[in-house]
Design a protein around this motif. Structure first.
Motif, PDB file in Angstrom:
ATOM      1  N   ARG A   1      -2.164  29.343 -20.029  1.00  0.00           N
ATOM      2  CA  ARG A   1      -1.354  30.025 -19.015  1.00  0.00           C
ATOM      3  C   ARG A   1      -2.177  31.086 -18.300  1.00  0.00           C
ATOM      4  O   ARG A   1      -2.145  31.208 -17.078  1.00  0.00           O
ATOM      5  N   ASN A   2      -2.924  31.862 -19.077  1.00  0.00           N
ATOM      6  CA  ASN A   2      -3.767  32.918 -18.496  1.00  0.00           C
ATOM      7  C   ASN A   2      -4.846  32.336 -17.588  1.00  0.00           C
ATOM      8  O   ASN A   2      -5.175  32.916 -16.549  1.00  0.00           O
ATOM      9  N   LYS A   3      -5.387  31.185 -17.975  1.00  0.00           N
ATOM     10  CA  LYS A   3      -6.430  30.526 -17.186  1.00  0.00           C
ATOM     11  C   LYS A   3      -5.899  30.184 -15.785  1.00  0.00           C
ATOM     12  O   LYS A   3      -6.565  30.424 -14.773  1.00  0.00           O
ATOM     13  N   ALA A   4      -4.670  29.640 -15.748  1.00  0.00           N
ATOM     14  CA  ALA A   4      -4.057  29.282 -14.462  1.00  0.00           C
ATOM     15  C   ALA A   4      -3.686  30.532 -13.663  1.00  0.00           C
ATOM     16  O   ALA A   4      -3.907  30.605 -12.445  1.00  0.00           O
ATOM     17  N   LEU A   5      -3.127  31.527 -14.360  1.00  0.00           N
ATOM     18  CA  LEU A   5      -2.699  32.753 -13.679  1.00  0.00           C
ATOM     19  C   LEU A   5      -3.880  33.533 -13.105  1.00  0.00           C
ATOM     20  O   LEU A   5      -3.758  34.158 -12.047  1.00  0.00           O
ATOM     21  N   LYS A   6      -5.030  33.469 -13.772  1.00  0.00           N
ATOM     22  CA  LYS A   6      -6.214  34.179 -13.257  1.00  0.00           C
ATOM     23  C   LYS A   6      -6.676  33.590 -11.926  1.00  0.00           C
ATOM     24  O   LYS A   6      -7.275  34.282 -11.105  1.00  0.00           O
ATOM     25  N   LYS A   7      -6.408  32.296 -11.719  1.00  0.00           N
ATOM     26  CA  LYS A   7      -6.755  31.669 -10.441  1.00  0.00           C
ATOM     27  C   LYS A   7      -5.773  32.077  -9.340  1.00  0.00           C
ATOM     28  O   LYS A   7      -6.116  32.078  -8.163  1.00  0.00           O
TER      29      LYS A   7
ATOM     30  N   TYR B   1       7.129  34.541 -20.935  1.00  0.00           N
ATOM     31  CA  TYR B   1       5.740  34.463 -20.475  1.00  0.00           C
ATOM     32  C   TYR B   1       5.295  35.838 -19.977  1.00  0.00           C
ATOM     33  O   TYR B   1       5.241  36.093 -18.778  1.00  0.00           O
ATOM     34  N   PRO B   2       4.986  36.760 -20.898  1.00  0.00           N
ATOM     35  CA  PRO B   2       4.602  38.120 -20.493  1.00  0.00           C
ATOM     36  C   PRO B   2       3.370  38.147 -19.589  1.00  0.00           C
ATOM     37  O   PRO B   2       3.151  39.101 -18.843  1.00  0.00           O
ATOM     38  N   GLU B   3       2.581  37.063 -19.640  1.00  0.00           N
ATOM     39  CA  GLU B   3       1.390  36.976 -18.787  1.00  0.00           C
ATOM     40  C   GLU B   3       1.757  37.051 -17.307  1.00  0.00           C
ATOM     41  O   GLU B   3       0.992  37.585 -16.496  1.00  0.00           O
ATOM     42  N   ILE B   4       2.942  36.519 -16.950  1.00  0.00           N
ATOM     43  CA  ILE B   4       3.367  36.528 -15.540  1.00  0.00           C
ATOM     44  C   ILE B   4       3.558  37.969 -15.077  1.00  0.00           C
ATOM     45  O   ILE B   4       3.079  38.360 -14.007  1.00  0.00           O
TER      46      ILE B   4
END
Length: 317
Positions: free
Chosen positions: A35-41, A121-124
């Motif tokens: 998830r973090n990999k996609a969000l970093k993009k 999804y706290p990453e969001i």
């Protein structure tokens, strides 16, 4: 009157072609790392979006609502889109279709959306906050004065707001951004949130009533489906007008009045606003002004009538 831009809805930013694929990867991801990999993009896109928005509104408050809609709205529906994403993820079309089906909800507007997404999804929440901070820091270095305010959507339980606020605060701390003085508030869209507005106000810098959803959840009416029967209600004088066009003062209005009074008792400095189509309806604006709402926001085409109504109200001695 309005204080800067009433509301920036971040979900529209994710639908652009250059980022929807990464958003879809984030949703399909099996773990936090993916998830973090996609969000970093997505982060550079979001940072640039907020940079342009905050630059154009320099030195004026900009309320940015964090991601709100159900996740399935972002997923591919057509066969070509499913094939493209499956190929990118190195899985079969069948497997991807199964994942998409598993994310379907019977009542998505009452489901996995708003702050519930941020809790799952706290990453969001962290990545959106990071984008807001980095955009603001860049603008400050350029000599501008950005004033972002972060709005956490669909809170109905105090713990939801505290959980999300803590992620925002942790992100601010990690990026050494305390000096930006970012305000953190929430959207009041559920009847339960109105009843606990005094508790929420102890922790929030501002609250804003999402009157579209508050009307849906108070009446139990679906805003998208009401058109099939509401004309009969009006014809039979069961209801005087469409409650999504003119605020229902006797029901929804009473909840707003209750929440305003409760919030001001525990936080006399709290800023109170309204986000929704009612913010551009003269009759609704007059009521909202009377109960102590500080500002309204509405669709662009409704702004002139909102300004006119507010000007008339301010001229009344």
């Amino acid at each position: 009157g309005a204080t800067g831009i009433g509301l920036c809805r971040t979900e529209h930013m994710f639908f652009k072609a250059d980022r929807i694929i990464e958003m879809r990867k984030m949703i399909i991801a099996k773990n936090s790392q993916d998830r973090n990999k996609a969000l970093k993009k997505i982060l550079p896109f979001q940072k640039n979006d907020f940079y342009k928005l905050l630059r154009s509104m320099n030195n004026m408050p900009v309320t940015i609502r964090l991601l709100d809609p159900p996740l399935h709205e972002f997923l591919p529906q057509g066969e070509n889109e499913i094939t493209e994403l499956a190929k990118d993820l190195k899985i079969t079309n069948k497997k991807l279709s199964e994942i998409i089906d598993s994310l379907h909800e019977a009542n998505p507007m009452l489901g996995h959306r708003g702050c519930r997404l941020g809790i799952t999804y706290p990453e969001i929440t962290a990545i959106q906050t990071t984008a807001i901070i980095k955009a603001s820091q860049k603008l400050q270095k350029e000599g501008l004065q950005p004033k972002p305010e972060i709005m956490i959507p669909l809170v109905g339980i105090l713990g939801e707001f505290v959980h999300q606020k803590n992620i925002v605060l942790d992100t601010i701390k990690k990026l050494n951004a305390d000096y930006l003085n970012i305000k953190i508030g929430t959207m009041i869209e559920l009847p339960r949130a109105c009843f606990i507005a005094d508790q929420i106000a102890k922790h929030a810098d501002f609250i804003s009533f999402g009157t579209n959803d508050l009307t849906q959840t108070t009446f139990g009416f679906s805003r998208d489906d009401i058109g099939s029967f509401i004309p009969k209600y009006i014809a039979h004088n069961i209801i005087q007008s469409d409650p999504f066009e003119i605020l229902d003062i006797k029901g929804v209005g009473e909840l707003i009045k209750l929440a305003v009074n409760k919030a001001k008792k525990t936080n006399k400095n709290i800023k109170i606003g309204v986000c929704g189509e009612h913010g551009g309806n003269p009759e609704s604006i007059k009521f909202l002004h009377h109960v102590g709402v500080h500002y309204v926001s509405c669709s662009p085409y409704r702004v002139p009538i909102a300004y006119l109504t507010l000007a008339q109200l301010s001229s009344i001695k």
